[in-house]
Design an enzyme around this catalytic site. Structure first.
Site, PDB file in Angstrom:
ATOM      1  N   ARG A  53     -30.164  55.939  30.211  1.00  0.00           N
ATOM      2  CA  ARG A  53     -30.985  56.555  29.165  1.00  0.00           C
ATOM      3  C   ARG A  53     -30.217  57.699  28.535  1.00  0.00           C
ATOM      4  O   ARG A  53     -29.107  58.028  28.958  1.00  0.00           O
ATOM      5  CB  ARG A  53     -32.279  57.096  29.777  1.00  0.00           C
ATOM      6  CG  ARG A  53     -32.018  58.071  30.933  1.00  0.00           C
ATOM      7  CD  ARG A  53     -33.254  58.802  31.370  1.00  0.00           C
ATOM      8  NE  ARG A  53     -33.056  59.541  32.610  1.00  0.00           N
ATOM      9  CZ  ARG A  53     -32.491  60.726  32.715  1.00  0.00           C
ATOM     10  NH1 ARG A  53     -32.019  61.317  31.638  1.00  0.00           N
ATOM     11  NH2 ARG A  53     -32.382  61.335  33.889  1.00  0.00           N
ATOM     12  N   GLU A  80     -24.574  58.795  53.116  1.00  0.00           N
ATOM     13  CA  GLU A  80     -23.225  59.042  52.609  1.00  0.00           C
ATOM     14  C   GLU A  80     -22.640  60.278  53.286  1.00  0.00           C
ATOM     15  O   GLU A  80     -23.373  61.133  53.798  1.00  0.00           O
ATOM     16  CB  GLU A  80     -23.246  59.304  51.097  1.00  0.00           C
ATOM     17  CG  GLU A  80     -23.585  58.125  50.243  1.00  0.00           C
ATOM     18  CD  GLU A  80     -23.626  58.482  48.764  1.00  0.00           C
ATOM     19  OE1 GLU A  80     -23.510  57.555  47.951  1.00  0.00           O
ATOM     20  OE2 GLU A  80     -23.783  59.676  48.432  1.00  0.00           O
TER      21      GLU A  80
END
Length: 503
Positions: free
Chosen positions: A297, A204
């Site tokens: 989570r 990236e």
């Protein structure tokens, strides 16, 4: 949809997060089952649970990551559900599937959602399809050096190479010029294989001096998805968070609405279930944000969200897992005040090396709008096998400055001796001009932080020991007055410099 009623929940974790789940269960009249390694036999979560079972030797691979053993214990204890906490098995698709196969409810998203968002390349593809902004880079895995060179020239240096299955700063390298490509490429593949059994990497554009802003999202089995606003997590060292706060001091009301709506859009695209976090890189210069990853989570820093929006996220996780719809609509969720969290770790504040050992004295801060999630107590031996974080101090204030002032006061009250900790480091960060004005970035520690001289930390350790000795002497009536302890001048100097109270 049929609703369940959990009678017993096993917590597949340790330390402060296990205690956090135990407390929520107790308030809901649900029995709890703790699991522990040989190193955690005397850990606080073991004493607080209704039942506790050993699961193996100290190393995580042989205990807290041994999902087959944990499933076996859950069946033996007749647990209806398992809460994974964070870390360890919380984003392990094999564990989530094993729960399903054994008729045990996994308190979290579906295995398919964990799998889709756990692989960063898969997650990027899904987010691109959903219209979520992405950092420019490769559309898929980078398999050879020629391909890497071509992409790097197209998006221009600096770039960042990342392991697809990576996390926690592992398998990542920032590259500033073409001559560094080959070594960085091989290092990322090697770390991906060694840490995550997957050498796949992607690339990236590297956003220099970015901010790290995440949004808490929550979904139920009926298609309802809401956000609970953002958290700023830019105070980091080697990609490990140290301090978090909410609201972010970096966002305008318009940007806040946009980033939160984008997070809901991302979660809705995969029909997300339970608590999750959409993480963004924020370019504060250009006021642009880009999807980084999704954590499927509960986050370590969830308490600051609970303080500001008034929602118990752990209880909501359990209720959603039982089949209940979310009791809130988006318009019901409001931000009130400001909250900050400091992670207290058993580590050397100069070298950042873990410092396990026996806690000689421990006194947690108290007072209005102060919360401490901790498993530390006097006489407890902090093991060397796990993350060094032993406590989280969370404060709330009507304003950001009040939350900062309350945190400084709380950290001053925190007595912890026998082991080294980063409490003084936190106090120093809170006073730094860039933290005070909110312009800090993820490069703050590396670029802007002046470390207190090591000699001072030694004096602080001696000072804390003196306080403890003084309290003990006073309690034993060996001294009629604390002032009789004759505190040396150098300790008084340290106390003044760190704003610690010395009689």
């Amino acid at each position: 949809m049929e609703k369940k009623q959990f009678k017993k929940i096993l917590i597949a974790n340790r330390g402060e997060i296990a205690i956090r789940v135990i407390r929520a269960c107790r308030e809901m009249n649900i029995k709890t089952v703790a699991v522990f390694s040989e190193a955690d036999r005397d850990s606080l979560h073991v004493f607080l649970a209704d039942e506790a079972y050993p699961i193996g030797p100290a190393p995580s691979k042989e205990s807290y990551l041994n999902y087959k053993k944990i499933i076996e214990v859950a069946k033996q204890a007749h647990a209806d559900a398992i809460h994974p906490g964070y870390g360890f098995l919380s984003e392990n698709v094999y564990f989530a599937r094993a729960c399903q196969q054994n008729g045990i409810v996994f308190i979290g998203p579906t295995p398919e959602q964990i799998e889709a968002m756990g692989d960063k390349l898969s997650a990027k593809a899904l987010m691109k399809k959903a219209g979520v902004p992405l950092v420019p880079g490769s559309d898929g895995p980078v398999t050879n050096l020629d391909q890497l060179r071509a992409i790097a020239r197209e998006i221009q240096f600096p770039i960042i190479i990342k392991a697809s299955a990576g996390g926690g700063g592992k398998g990542m390298r920032v590259v500033y010029e073409e001559g560094e490509l080959e070594s960085a490429f091989r290092a990322c593949m090697s770390e991906g294989q060694n840490y995550f059994a997957d050498p796949t990497v992607y690339v990236e554009k590297y956003v220099s001096d970015p901010k790290h802003i995440e949004v808490q999202v929550f979904g139920d089995q009926y298609g309802n998805i809401i956000h609970l606003f953002e958290r700023e997590c830019s105070i980091q060292r080697r990609h490990q968070k140290l301090i978090e706060e909410t609201p972010s001091p970096s966002l305008t009301p318009e940007l806040r609405q946009k980033i939160c709506e984008t997070a809901v859009q991302a979660a809705r695209s995969i029909k997300y279930l339970g608590a999750g976090t959409i993480e963004f890189i924020f370019d504060s210069k250009n006021k642009q944000f880009y999807f980084m990853e999704m954590n499927t989570r509960l986050q370590v820093e969830h308490p600051i969200t609970e303080y500001v929006v008034g929602v118990d996220l752990v209880k909501e996780q359990i209720l959603v897992a039982m089949g209940h719809p979310l009791p809130y609509r988006q318009e019901d969720i409001k931000q009130k005040g400001h909250a900050i969290e400091c992670r207290v770790c058993a580590e050397d504040p100069v070298t950042y090396q873990p410092n396990p050992g026996v806690i000689r004295a421990c006194r947690h801060p108290q007072g209005p709008f102060v919360r401490v999630d901790s498993y530390a107590y006097p006489g407890y031996e902090v093991p060397m096998f796990y993350d060094p974080m032993i406590a989280k101090v969370i404060t709330w204030g009507e304003t950001r400055q009040e939350a900062i002032d309350r945190m400084e006061r709380s950290l001053t009250e925190f007595v912890l001796s026998g082991i080294k900790s980063n409490i003084v480091l936190h106090k120093t960060i809170l006073r730094h001009p860039k933290f005070i004005d909110g312009t800090y970035t993820t490069q703050f520690i590396e670029k802007n932080f002046e470390v207190i001289e090591p000699e001072l930390f030694k004096e602080v350790e001696d000072h804390v020991f003196l306080i403890v000795a003084g309290i003990q002497a006073y309690n034993d009536r060996k001294a009629k007055d604390v002032r009789q302890l004759n505190i040396p001048a150098n300790w008084r100097r340290v106390g003044r410099k760190l704003q610690l109270r010395v009689n």
